[in-house]
Design a protein around this motif. Structure first.
Motif, mmCIF file in Angstrom:
data_model
loop_
_atom_site.group_PDB
_atom_site.id
_atom_site.type_symbol
_atom_site.label_atom_id
_atom_site.label_comp_id
_atom_site.label_asym_id
_atom_site.label_seq_id
_atom_site.Cartn_x
_atom_site.Cartn_y
_atom_site.Cartn_z
ATOM 1 N N TYR A 51 -9.006 5.456 2.684
ATOM 2 C CA TYR A 51 -9.543 4.673 4.093
ATOM 3 C C TYR A 51 -9.806 5.670 5.074
ATOM 4 O O TYR A 51 -9.324 6.910 4.965
ATOM 5 N N GLY A 69 -7.726 0.012 0.940
ATOM 6 C CA GLY A 69 -8.565 0.923 0.514
ATOM 7 C C GLY A 69 -8.527 1.509 -0.858
ATOM 8 O O GLY A 69 -9.280 1.725 -1.713
ATOM 9 N N SER A 103 -3.943 -0.544 5.380
ATOM 10 C CA SER A 103 -5.248 0.225 5.174
ATOM 11 C C SER A 103 -5.108 0.670 3.976
ATOM 12 O O SER A 103 -6.205 0.773 3.246
#
Length: 458
Positions: free
Chosen positions: A299, A235, A231
């Motif tokens: 994120y 991100g 993530s």
């Protein structure tokens, strides 16, 4: 002729300068390595520029002068900056009077790739003479046969005054990047080109939301660190729009390893306000009160219910409802599956998945559970079998000395899935909050490669 200056010191430090600014390319270390480094850097610079340079090397106080050509040849010169530079030709091989013969560098490697033709220059090709076409005379008055056809008018849509971007930017890292700082533009190395390609893949925005399922039926198989690091990569490089969702049946650990937001919100709060979040009038910021933003890595985290006295277990229908809300607000959803492949919430999450990621550590029971996870999905239904066949397996070293074991596992998994990535041991992943930017450089590079492997399946 442009000048490149190089210095090799007694302690094995090699520096190269162009335009008056010196860049260290080797050392401290042994002399042979330093000499090889300065000669290699000079060769790269000359080859990239496409024209000959004067190379002056001061090796432990002794000065050596060469003319370096783009084809890799080096011709010794008299130690005189005003001397004309010889140009190698078939009819004339440059020579130097014995009294002026420069001393040869000691211990310089003699492989052909580095030194090229140090004494015998490569002859230049004979010039090609091009004869221009004869001009067409204008037609004489009254001569109908000599009338020229009118020129064809090009379409305005086929003409542009904008310059195209360079296909490959100059090197920005390593020794090649240092040469760029002093005005010597050098093409990126193979490693830097691979890095740029991985960044391009993870930064890509797809039309519509994509969903990644992180699954292993065994607890402690590194699912949470895998979801966090993937993530963070997507991100950070993609400019946000990523959410990590803890889809455990009841209590998961994603909230323990990530930054807490301004509230204690969980997936149950999201479900409670589902209708409001799906209103056409709801702005993009409406989701902020239900997720926990990771300020360093760009994120969001949707936590599972962490109420110790609660008894709510997420159902398949609730998974579908949560996914419908999240795809309204995010471009990429990563789902932690929990540990029960038979559970309704796991089956529902698999229905939405575009890509399966199976994490494991170098502990053999975790790797066996990863294989069984793939085996279960392969036999479940057509969509699950496709997920298993195109899965990405990520093997994290549990201990620093597990390199050989990680490689052995990777070789066993490679024929079973689309891609396998090894992540080196990093103490920052063992406990506490995980910050991607606080990991070691080699660890960050491995997670970037893993995310790129995932991205290629989206």
């Amino acid at each position: 002729m442009e000048l490149i200056e190089a210095v090799v010191t007694a302690d094995g430090v090699g520096t190269v300068s162009a335009g008056g600014e010196a860049v260290q390319v080797a050392g401290p270390g042994d002399l042979a390595t330093a000499r090889a480094a300065v000669l290699g850097a000079a060769n790269d610079a000359v080859r990239e520029s496409g024209k000959a340079h004067r190379l002056e090397i001061t090796d432990q106080g002794q000065r050596h002068v060469f003319a370096v050509h783009p084809d890799g040849s080096r011709v010794p010169l008299a130690d005189d900056a005003s001397a004309d530079t010889p140009s190698p030709t078939p009819a004339e091989t440059p020579t130097v009077a014995p009294a002026e013969q420069p001393k040869v560098l000691e211990e310089v490697p003699t492989d052909a790739a580095l030194l090229g033709s140090a004494v015998t220059p490569v002859p230049e090709a004979e010039p090609t003479i091009t004869i221009p076409p004869r001009p067409t005379l204008p037609p004489k008055p009254g001569d109908d046969a000599a009338v020229l056809p009118a020129p064809t008018r090009r379409s305005l849509r086929q003409t542009s005054f904008l310059k195209a971007d360079a296909e490959v930017p100059p090197a920005a890292t390593g020794v090649r990047g240092l040469l760029g700082l002093v005005g010597i533009k050098v093409a990126p190395s193979a490693a830097e080109l691979a890095l740029l390609e991985d960044i391009r893949v993870v930064a890509r925005h797809h039309p519509g939301t994509r969903t990644v399922l992180v699954a292993n039926r065994k607890g402690g198989s590194n699912k949470t660190p895998t979801e966090v690091c993937l993530s963070a990569v997507f991100g950070s490089y993609g400019g946000g729009g990523v959410v990590a969702w803890d889809n455990n049946e009841n209590q998961g650990t994603l909230g323990w390893r990530t930054e807490a937001g301004l509230s204690e919100a969980s997936v149950l709060d999201l479900l409670r306000d589902e209708e409001r979040l799906l209103l056409p009038s709801a702005g993009h910021g409406a989701i902020a009160g239900y997720v926990h933003h990771q300020t360093d890595d760009m994120y969001d985290v949707l936590r599972s219910d962490e109420n110790d006295e609660g008894d709510h277990e997420i159902s398949a229908g609730e998974v579908h409802r949560v996914h419908a809300i999240l795809e309204r607000y995010y471009r990429l959803i990563l789902i932690d599956s929990g540990n029960t492949l038979r559970a309704a919430n796991f089956r529902a999450a698999a229905e939405h998945a575009d890509q399966l990621v199976v994490p494991t550590t170098t502990m053999e029971d975790r790797a066996e559970a990863a294989k069984l996870t793939l085996q279960t999905l392969e036999s479940r239904d057509e969509h699950s079998a496709e997920l298993a066949a195109n899965a990405v397996v990520i093997i994290s070293q549990w201990k620093p000395e597990d390199k050989a074991e990680a490689q052995r596992m990777a070789e066993q998994f490679a024929p079973l899935v689309r891609a396998v990535q090894i992540v080196p041991y990093d103490p920052a992943l063992k406990a506490g909050r995980i910050r991607y930017k606080a990991l070691r450089p080699a660890t960050r590079r491995a997670w970037l490669a893993a995310a790129a492997a995932v991205g290629r399946g989206l």
